[in-house]
Design an enzyme around this catalytic site. Sequence first.
Site, short mmCIF file in Angstrom:
data_model
loop_
_atom_site.label_atom_id
_atom_site.label_comp_id
_atom_site.label_asym_id
_atom_site.label_seq_id
_atom_site.Cartn_x
_atom_site.Cartn_y
_atom_site.Cartn_z
CG ASN A 8 -3.75 10.59 3.88
OD1 ASN A 8 -4.25 11.66 3.52
ND2 ASN A 8 -2.45 10.42 4.03
CD1 TRP A 9 -9.89 9.84 0.94
CD2 TRP A 9 -11.14 11.45 0.00
NE1 TRP A 9 -11.15 9.33 0.73
CE2 TRP A 9 -11.94 10.30 0.16
CE3 TRP A 9 -11.71 12.60 -0.56
CZ2 TRP A 9 -13.28 10.26 -0.24
CZ3 TRP A 9 -13.05 12.56 -0.95
CH2 TRP A 9 -13.82 11.40 -0.80
CE LYS A 10 -1.30 9.23 0.76
NZ LYS A 10 -0.17 8.42 0.31
CG HIS A 88 1.69 11.05 5.44
ND1 HIS A 88 2.44 10.94 4.30
CD2 HIS A 88 0.79 10.04 5.41
CE1 HIS A 88 2.00 9.91 3.59
NE2 HIS A 88 1.00 9.34 4.25
CD GLU A 90 2.33 11.02 0.60
OE1 GLU A 90 1.31 11.69 0.82
OE2 GLU A 90 2.30 9.85 0.17
CD GLU A 156 0.95 5.78 6.28
OE1 GLU A 156 -0.11 5.35 5.83
OE2 GLU A 156 1.38 6.91 6.02
N GLY A 162 1.85 3.85 -1.91
CA GLY A 162 1.48 4.09 -3.31
C GLY A 162 2.25 3.26 -4.32
CB SER A 198 0.49 -0.93 -0.95
OG SER A 198 1.24 0.01 -1.71
N GLY A 219 -4.45 5.03 1.79
CA GLY A 219 -4.40 6.12 0.83
C GLY A 219 -5.31 5.83 -0.36
N GLY A 220 -4.72 5.41 -1.46
CA GLY A 220 -5.45 5.26 -2.72
C GLY A 220 -6.76 4.49 -2.61
P1 13P Z 1 -1.45 4.10 -0.14
O1 13P Z 1 -2.51 3.30 0.56
O2 13P Z 1 -1.95 4.78 -1.38
O3 13P Z 1 -0.21 3.29 -0.35
O4 13P Z 1 -1.03 5.32 0.84
C1 13P Z 1 -0.74 5.04 2.16
C2 13P Z 1 -0.64 6.31 2.90
O5 13P Z 1 0.28 7.08 2.73
C3 13P Z 1 -1.71 6.63 3.87
O6 13P Z 1 -1.37 7.71 4.67
#
Ligand code: 13P
Length: 236
Positions: A8-10, A88, A90, A156, A162, A198, A219-220
């Site tokens: 997920n590149w957000k 999600h 977010e 999640e 993050g 994470s 994510g990251g």
């Molecule tokens: P991180 O891997 O950066 O913690 O993000 C997880 C996430 O929200 C994937 O959708």
Amino acid sequence: MRGLAAGNWKMNGTGADLAEVEALLAAHPSPACDVLICPPATLLSRMVATGIAVGGQDCHANPSGAHTGDISAQMLAEAGATYVILGHSERRADHHETDAQVAEKVKAAQEAGLTAIVCVGEMEADRDAGRTLDVIGAQIDGSLPDGATDIVVAYEPVWAIGTGRTPTLEQIAEVHAFLRDRLAPRFGDQVRLLYGGSVKPANAAEIFALPNVNGALVGGASLKASDFGAIIAALT
Ligand code: 13P
């Protein structure tokens, strides 16, 4: 069950970052799991052209209309997406999305032929108060519409996203077993359950070794070919 490593590149990534996808594909030409990246919508078509599977990060519940800034499931599918992340944390926080709205989006995704990756997860205060399974149970019940078929569920924990913090392996296994049981009457054991929050090369293998963990939503670490590649390699 074949695993799924989903990135997920957000709200990250420009054309220059497609080089990371090329590098990833070159290093992992035939991975032992399915690999997916959900880039910002601006990169969807160009990322499809690299040959990797792509998904959206959200969709509107309606197929078209006066909804400035939104994107429909049909539009994602036309751009070449095969998946869409829905609910999600977010989106739930930034856009006040409710379980009922997520369920409507899941319906729209299915109508467009997309696999919905439905996200659930507790806040830190929920976990501290011993409410984790209650919160997740309510989210999963409310976010899946009647007649849902083609879904993936991602656990999640909000406090692990993050932050570099992760639940203990026992805590992840507990939630995944709970989700498996909760989904069993409707889906048997056929739904892929992803862990997200994470996930890194250093912790991926131990998380993937847990029962009922069928992959990760990353994510990251999905932004760098070397990190995401190591996570893919850990999911055999
Ligand atoms: P991180 O891997 O950066 O913690 O993000 C997880 C996430 O929200 C994937 O959708």
